[in-house]
Design a protein around this motif. Structure first.
Motif, PDB file in Angstrom:
ATOM      1  N   LEU A 160       9.378   5.224 -15.046  1.00  0.00           N
ATOM      2  CA  LEU A 160       8.933   5.913 -13.833  1.00  0.00           C
ATOM      3  C   LEU A 160       7.773   5.141 -13.227  1.00  0.00           C
ATOM      4  CD1 LEU A 160       8.992   8.303 -11.870  1.00  0.00           C
ATOM      5  CD2 LEU A 160       7.449   9.522 -13.445  1.00  0.00           C
ATOM      6  N   TRP A 161       8.040   4.484 -12.135  1.00  0.00           N
ATOM      7  CA  TRP A 161       7.016   3.693 -11.475  1.00  0.00           C
ATOM      8  C   TRP A 161       6.067   4.619 -10.723  1.00  0.00           C
ATOM      9  CZ3 TRP A 161       6.551  -1.373 -12.533  1.00  0.00           C
ATOM     10  CH2 TRP A 161       7.658  -2.001 -13.115  1.00  0.00           C
ATOM     11  N   GLY A 162       4.819   4.242 -10.692  1.00  0.00           N
ATOM     12  CA  GLY A 162       3.802   5.099 -10.103  1.00  0.00           C
ATOM     13  C   GLY A 162       3.338   4.643  -8.743  1.00  0.00           C
ATOM     14  N   ARG A 163       2.224   3.941  -8.721  1.00  0.00           N
ATOM     15  CA  ARG A 163       1.521   3.651  -7.475  1.00  0.00           C
ATOM     16  C   ARG A 163       1.512   2.159  -7.186  1.00  0.00           C
ATOM     17  NH1 ARG A 163      -4.960   4.270  -7.015  1.00  0.00           N
ATOM     18  NH2 ARG A 163      -5.248   3.708  -4.830  1.00  0.00           N
ATOM     19  N   ALA A 164       1.539   1.837  -5.903  1.00  0.00           N
ATOM     20  CA  ALA A 164       1.375   0.458  -5.434  1.00  0.00           C
ATOM     21  C   ALA A 164       0.305   0.439  -4.355  1.00  0.00           C
ATOM     22  CB  ALA A 164       2.682  -0.107  -4.889  1.00  0.00           C
ATOM     23  N   ALA A 220      10.618  -0.669  -1.666  1.00  0.00           N
ATOM     24  CA  ALA A 220      10.707  -0.743  -3.128  1.00  0.00           C
ATOM     25  C   ALA A 220      12.100  -0.323  -3.582  1.00  0.00           C
ATOM     26  CB  ALA A 220       9.648   0.147  -3.771  1.00  0.00           C
ATOM     27  N   ARG A 221      12.544  -0.958  -4.665  1.00  0.00           N
ATOM     28  CA  ARG A 221      13.817  -0.610  -5.290  1.00  0.00           C
ATOM     29  C   ARG A 221      13.689  -0.841  -6.784  1.00  0.00           C
ATOM     30  NH1 ARG A 221      18.337  -2.870  -7.388  1.00  0.00           N
ATOM     31  NH2 ARG A 221      20.296  -1.723  -7.079  1.00  0.00           N
ATOM     32  N   ALA A 222      14.218   0.088  -7.597  1.00  0.00           N
ATOM     33  CA  ALA A 222      14.165  -0.043  -9.052  1.00  0.00           C
ATOM     34  C   ALA A 222      15.537   0.220  -9.641  1.00  0.00           C
ATOM     35  CB  ALA A 222      13.149   0.933  -9.640  1.00  0.00           C
ATOM     36  N   ALA A 223      15.825  -0.429 -10.755  1.00  0.00           N
ATOM     37  CA  ALA A 223      17.101  -0.257 -11.446  1.00  0.00           C
ATOM     38  C   ALA A 223      16.933  -0.730 -12.881  1.00  0.00           C
ATOM     39  CB  ALA A 223      18.217  -1.025 -10.754  1.00  0.00           C
ATOM     40  N   ASP A 224      17.828  -0.283 -13.754  1.00  0.00           N
ATOM     41  CA  ASP A 224      17.795  -0.701 -15.153  1.00  0.00           C
ATOM     42  C   ASP A 224      18.523  -2.019 -15.387  1.00  0.00           C
ATOM     43  OD1 ASP A 224      16.254   1.403 -16.127  1.00  0.00           O
ATOM     44  OD2 ASP A 224      18.005   2.733 -16.246  1.00  0.00           O
ATOM     45  N   LEU A 278       2.827   5.956  -3.346  1.00  0.00           N
ATOM     46  CA  LEU A 278       3.522   6.255  -4.590  1.00  0.00           C
ATOM     47  C   LEU A 278       4.937   5.716  -4.498  1.00  0.00           C
ATOM     48  CD1 LEU A 278       2.376   9.932  -5.210  1.00  0.00           C
ATOM     49  CD2 LEU A 278       1.615   7.887  -6.432  1.00  0.00           C
ATOM     50  N   LEU A 279       5.423   5.159  -5.583  1.00  0.00           N
ATOM     51  CA  LEU A 279       6.747   4.552  -5.597  1.00  0.00           C
ATOM     52  C   LEU A 279       7.773   5.552  -6.143  1.00  0.00           C
ATOM     53  CD1 LEU A 279       5.807   1.033  -7.017  1.00  0.00           C
ATOM     54  CD2 LEU A 279       6.172   1.667  -4.628  1.00  0.00           C
ATOM     55  N   PRO A 280       8.706   5.994  -5.310  1.00  0.00           N
ATOM     56  CA  PRO A 280       9.733   6.936  -5.782  1.00  0.00           C
ATOM     57  C   PRO A 280      10.867   6.187  -6.470  1.00  0.00           C
ATOM     58  CG  PRO A 280      10.024   6.549  -3.454  1.00  0.00           C
ATOM     59  CD  PRO A 280       8.838   5.715  -3.867  1.00  0.00           C
ATOM     60  N   CYS A 281      10.521   5.462  -7.514  1.00  0.00           N
ATOM     61  CA  CYS A 281      11.495   4.571  -8.150  1.00  0.00           C
ATOM     62  C   CYS A 281      11.543   4.825  -9.656  1.00  0.00           C
ATOM     63  CB  CYS A 281      11.146   3.107  -7.892  1.00  0.00           C
ATOM     64  SG  CYS A 281      11.046   2.663  -6.147  1.00  0.00           S
ATOM     65  N   GLY A 310       6.314  18.220 -16.822  1.00  0.00           N
ATOM     66  CA  GLY A 310       7.629  17.787 -16.377  1.00  0.00           C
ATOM     67  C   GLY A 310       7.920  18.101 -14.933  1.00  0.00           C
ATOM     68  N   GLU A 311       6.958  18.730 -14.230  1.00  0.00           N
ATOM     69  CA  GLU A 311       7.164  19.090 -12.829  1.00  0.00           C
ATOM     70  C   GLU A 311       6.864  17.893 -11.935  1.00  0.00           C
ATOM     71  OE1 GLU A 311       8.304  21.747 -11.391  1.00  0.00           O
ATOM     72  OE2 GLU A 311       8.639  22.842 -13.252  1.00  0.00           O
ATOM     73  N   ASP A 312       7.872  17.457 -11.210  1.00  0.00           N
ATOM     74  CA  ASP A 312       7.690  16.290 -10.339  1.00  0.00           C
ATOM     75  C   ASP A 312       6.714  16.605  -9.212  1.00  0.00           C
ATOM     76  OD1 ASP A 312       8.591  13.545  -9.471  1.00  0.00           O
ATOM     77  OD2 ASP A 312       9.115  14.703  -7.680  1.00  0.00           O
ATOM     78  N   PHE A 313       6.798  17.808  -8.641  1.00  0.00           N
ATOM     79  CA  PHE A 313       5.892  18.158  -7.544  1.00  0.00           C
ATOM     80  C   PHE A 313       4.446  18.172  -8.024  1.00  0.00           C
ATOM     81  CE2 PHE A 313       3.348  21.412  -5.428  1.00  0.00           C
ATOM     82  CZ  PHE A 313       3.344  20.921  -4.126  1.00  0.00           C
ATOM     83  N   THR A 314       4.221  18.755  -9.211  1.00  0.00           N
ATOM     84  CA  THR A 314       2.851  18.808  -9.731  1.00  0.00           C
ATOM     85  C   THR A 314       2.295  17.415  -9.956  1.00  0.00           C
ATOM     86  OG1 THR A 314       3.367  20.909 -10.831  1.00  0.00           O
ATOM     87  CG2 THR A 314       1.410  19.720 -11.585  1.00  0.00           C
ATOM     88  N   ARG A 315       3.108  16.543 -10.514  1.00  0.00           N
ATOM     89  CA  ARG A 315       2.638  15.184 -10.761  1.00  0.00           C
ATOM     90  C   ARG A 315       2.308  14.473  -9.455  1.00  0.00           C
ATOM     91  NH1 ARG A 315       2.653  11.703 -15.001  1.00  0.00           N
ATOM     92  NH2 ARG A 315       2.621   9.480 -14.473  1.00  0.00           N
TER      93      ARG A 315
END
Length: 368
Positions: free
Chosen positions: A56-60, A76-80, A120-123, A166-171
């Motif tokens: 889970l990528w965070g901040r840039a 931004a783009r992320a993948a495994d 924040l990176l939604p990746c 585990g709450e995405d909104f809270t984080r």
């Protein structure tokens, strides 16, 4: 809470060179929109490997100089996996794009994640690709200095009960305050380094220079040099060498300094007391600074020099500036191509209104 943040920082030329440039060029240790081409350019960073599947990528955060009529967008783009559609490696695929890559790049990255330098990176994914788009509609080019990626570390949600972690909104909501706190903490930690004149720049460097009374200077390197030698400079400020250095700093020329004792008409070895008394007077508290005629571009620049010198000469002393014209001095037996010779001299009196002319000779033969 003592956040320990793991960051990846891109801030030198070697780190940028492996990426993909399109109408963007290296500029020092950063990147600059190429001013000789179109008003839009992009830079694609090679894949950043987190080493963790489903990361889970965070901040840039991008530190950039953005003059008026310029803009920065972050994609931004992320993948495994490094694969993308038919390309086994996305980096190599991007490098092989043709002359008009913008459509393909926007298809790969999608919409920008931010129109500013901090986001924040939604990746989610092991590998992260970042694309930076620079735009300019004026005459000035934007410059990217630094890219920071927050890899991992303490977060405010780590100190909440497990039900909230585990709450995405809270984080994401607490990430706003988390970034403010960590930025402030980082600035406090780096404050000693920022107060180092050898690394500071801009307004901060001028502020540090004012601490040692270095108020004027040209380039930043000249300011650093003056700060470096401030103590020995003040120790001999009012000596002959100190006055010569002050003249050289203000004009860029090496002056000729004449002190009263050198031209005193009362010296036993003075061959013409009357002449020296007319030229230099008998004021023991006045010295002379001789400079080339083209030292100043105008009267205002000359007056500013004289005003600035009043602050760096010994108390009780007065300075008189003389501007010299370039000339060829003809001796008593000098032939000009005809049977003629040049002799004699024109005496002059040095005062506040007079200058030494090119046809003035100080001194003369004994029989004159």
């Amino acid at each position: 809470m003592e956040p320990i943040q793991a960051q990846m920082v891109f801030c030198c030329a070697e780190q940028w060179m492996g990426g993909y440039f399109y109408q963007v060029e290296p500029w020092g240790d950063g990147l600059r929109l190429d001013p000789g081409h179109a008003s839009t350019g992009v830079y694609c960073l090679t894949a950043v490997d987190s080493g963790e599947t489903g990361f889970l990528w965070g901040r840039a955060a991008v530190e950039a100089d953005l003059p008026a009529d310029t803009a920065l967008r972050i994609y931004a783009r992320a993948a495994d996996t490094r694969r993308w559609e038919d390309w086994p490696d996305l980096d190599r695929g991007i490098q092989s794009l043709g002359a008009s890559p913008m459509a393909s790049l926007r298809e790969i990255f999608g919409a920008p994640v931010s129109d500013s330098g901090d986001c924040l990176l939604p990746c989610v994914g092991r590998y992260l690709w970042i694309m930076l788009e620079l735009t300019a509609t004026g005459t000035q080019a934007p410059v990217i200095r630094t890219l920071r990626l927050w890899m991992r570390g303490d977060h405010m949600t780590d100190y909440l009960p497990a039900i909230y972690q585990g709450e995405d909104f809270t984080r994401r909501f607490l990430s706003i305050f988390d970034s403010m706190y960590t930025d402030m903490d980082r600035r406090i930690d780096t404050l000693p380094g920022q107060m180092d004149y050898q690394h500071a720049g801009g307004d901060l460097l001028r502020y540090l220079a004012s601490w040692v009374c270095v108020e004027r200077g040209g380039s930043e390197e000249e300011l650093r040099q003056r700060i470096r030698t401030a103590l020995p400079d003040y120790e001999d400020l009012y000596t002959v060498e100190g006055v010569r250095r002050s003249v050289r700093r203000l004009t860029g020329r090496d002056p000729i300094l004449i002190e009263p004792f050198q031209v005193s008409p009362n010296r036993p070895d003075c061959q013409d007391p009357v002449l020296y008394r007319r030229l230099y007077g008998e004021d023991p508290y006045r010295f002379f600074v001789l400079l080339p005629e083209d030292t100043f571009s105008g009267q205002r620049e000359r007056e500013l020099f004289q005003r600035d010198m009043e602050a760096v000469i010994p108390a009780g002393m007065t300075m008189q500036m003389i501007q010299l014209k370039p000339c060829v001095q003809l001796d008593w037996h000098t032939y000009l191509g005809i049977n003629a010779r040049i002799g004699g001299y024109v005496p002059a009196v040095i005062d506040e209104q007079a200058t030494i002319h090119y046809d003035t000779t100080i001194g003369g033969a004994n029989h004159e």
